[in-house]
Design an enzyme around this catalytic site. Structure first.
Site, PDB file in Angstrom:
ATOM      1  N   ASN A 119       0.830  -1.219   0.036  1.00 26.92           N
ATOM      2  CA  ASN A 119       0.055   0.274   0.010  1.00 26.92           C
ATOM      3  C   ASN A 119       0.878   1.398  -0.204  1.00 26.92           C
ATOM      4  OD1 ASN A 119       0.548  -0.711   2.412  1.00 26.92           O
ATOM      5  ND2 ASN A 119      -0.883   0.480   3.559  1.00 26.92           N
ATOM      6  N   GLU A 169       4.533  -4.066  12.374  1.00 20.75           N
ATOM      7  CA  GLU A 169       3.315  -3.057  12.268  1.00 20.75           C
ATOM      8  C   GLU A 169       2.346  -3.826  11.628  1.00 20.75           C
ATOM      9  OE1 GLU A 169       0.382  -1.020  11.208  1.00 20.75           O
ATOM     10  OE2 GLU A 169       1.551  -0.326   9.977  1.00 20.75           O
ATOM     11  N   CYS A 185      -3.316   1.172   6.751  1.00 26.87           N
ATOM     12  CA  CYS A 185      -3.149   0.678   8.135  1.00 26.87           C
ATOM     13  C   CYS A 185      -3.805   1.648   9.202  1.00 26.87           C
ATOM     14  CB  CYS A 185      -1.892   0.317   8.640  1.00 26.87           C
ATOM     15  SG  CYS A 185      -0.557   1.367   8.583  1.00 26.87           S
TER      16      CYS A 185
END
Length: 486
Positions: A151, A248, A282
């Site tokens: 992303n 993460e 995210c």
């Protein structure tokens, strides 16, 4: 013409010998952006060996010289920002403006860490013994495995690789195979800047390559961004070998809009948080909690704005939201919307698939807002990673903050209020790693820590001075001389 996928091992660009990989334009899936043979597991052995051989000399290089390589790479990225940003939009699906901005953000990150040599390098503590000082110094941890998602195909790798390199580590990097082109561009920038052979190695491939990196005995640490399930699996495998992990992972980020909020500002920022980058962040806003006093007005304006959003080819400068990254994501998100409706959610905006024209041909999802009306639905708890916003109403700020915490994740949140007391209460009560007051839930700056609470993160935070905690280890030195004049 499509670009040729290649791999960087020991300073050499190589053609793979694995299965064929294809990166498709998600707005026009008939167009191939990049293609070529993927890496194979034996390439991991070669890459780790190259990194291991290069590590000692790189670690011994003065930090200012290591930083100079990053600064030069930042210049390369900046010079190519327009061209690479267009490639990013074509390959990943975010708008061209966002793509150019991401390349420039990668340059900013490289510059931040390129200047690390001018910052604090260690600490001195007083000793309880005469004639002695206690020094705490830092050393690189070795060969770092870097695994990055689709992303943010150049910014996320930059914020992992830049600190890894400036602190003296060598890197073996596997990007998402859906976005190989921007990975190659970052590696090209670093090699053009003079990074020694073997210090950075790039392998494009599927999950077998990631598994081989995680399980390789020559890997000393692993930094990962991606799904919670894969992150936990990596952490478990690494723990069995005693290897540290920085991960993460997922987020189900809430925006809380209280009665006293600036309505226009809150609508604008929630729109950006939910639909910029097609919700594929995210830190994207995927949950919205609105208190009763403002809820009807707020949702009416939000729905109107969502329906008016220009969806289309991300390389067209009039487009405000592009497609999701691939067919798999498109199917998963569409199923999530259908499931929400079946579980009783009310469609406030979007939710109906495109059935003809270019939007039906590409991987486009309409900007979607669903209200849960007190019902329980998977869309409130599960990360769809797309342009879908789930809404609940709250009677007051206390209930709103409790709903914001109603998640196993704790990456980011946003609160909209003009009341400083409520803002301070949010800081105390909302359990996240990143909290925004009167701005969108998404966003990260290179000089401050980034990462989540609860099940959104494992290990030390990323970026800023926090990165040093992962990419180095301390040596506590008890420094004492002999007799004076001896």
């Amino acid at each position: 013409m499509s670009a040729q996928i290649q791999h960087l091992v020991g300073g050499e660009w190589l053609t793979g010998s694995g299965g064929e990989l294809r990166s498709l334009n998600p707005a026009r899936p008939s167009i191939v952006v990049a293609e070529g043979a993927g890496a194979v597991v034996s390439d991991v052995d070669a890459a780790v060996a190259a990194a291991g051989e290069a590590f000692a000399a790189w670690a011994a290089t003065p930090i200012h010289q290591r930083g100079a390589v990053l600064l030069a790479a930042a210049d390369v990225a900046d010079r190519n920002a327009e061209a690479w940003g267009l490639e990013l939009a074509t390959e990943e699906g975010k708008t061209r403006a966002e793509g150019v901005g991401e390349v420039r953000r990668a340059a900013q990150i490289l510059r931040y860490y390129g200047n690390e040599g001018d910052r604090q390098a260690g600490e001195i503590f007083a000793s309880p013994r005469a004639g002695e000082q206690i020094l705490v110094t830092r050393k690189p941890i070795g060969v770092v495995g870097v695994i990055t998602p689709f992303n943010f195909p150049i910014a996320i790798p930059a914020w992992k690789i830049a600190p890894a390199l400036v602190y003296g580590n060598a890197v073996v990097w596997k990007p998402a195979s859906t976005v190989p082109l921007l990975a190659m561009r970052l590696a090209e920038a670093l090699t053009a800047a003079g990074l020694p052979a073997g210090v950075l190695n790039l392998l494009v491939g599927g999950s077998a390559i990631g598994d081989a990196i995680v399980g390789h005995t020559g890997i000393d640490a692993i930094t990962f961004t991606g799904s919670t399930g894969i992150g936990r699996r990596i952490a478990s495998a690494a723990a069995a070998r005693g290897v540290p992990v920085q991960a993460e992972m997922g987020g189900k980020n809430a925006a809380v809009v209280l009665d006293d909020a600036d309505l226009d500002l809150a609508v604008e920022q929630v729109m950006l948080g939910a639909f910029r980058s097609t919700g594929q962040k995210c830190t994207a806003t995927s949950r919205l909690i609105v208190t009763d006093g403002i809820a009807d007005r707020f949702l009416a304006v939000l729905a109107e704005r969502a329906r008016a959003l220009t969806v289309g080819d991300p390389t067209d400068d009039t487009t405000q939201m592009g497609p999701v990254v691939n067919d798999s994501a498109h199917k998963s998100i569409s199923t999530g919307i259908d499931t929400a409706a079946a579980q009783g959610a009310t469609l406030v905006a979007g939710g109906v698939p495109y059935t003809d024209g270019p939007l039906a041909e590409g991987y486009f999802i309409p900007p979607t807002v669903v209200e849960l009306n007190g019902t329980s639905a998977d869309v409130w708890t599960e990360e769809l990673f797309g342009p879908v916003l789930a809404v609940k109403r709250a009677g007051d700020a206390d209930e709103a903050f409790a709903l914001a915490n109603d998640s196993e994740f704790g990456l980011s949140a946003a609160v909209f209020t003009q009341d400083v007391t409520r803002a301070l209460q949010a800081v105390d009560h909302i359990d996240v790693g990143v909290l925004h007051i009167n701005s969108e839930s998404a966003g990260a700056d290179p000089h401050v820590p980034f990462g989540g609470a609860k099940k959104s993160g494992l290990g030390p935070k990323e970026q800023g001075g926090a990165a040093r905690e992962f990419f180095t280890h301390t040596t506590t030195v008890y420094l004492r001389g002999g007799k004076a004049g001896a």
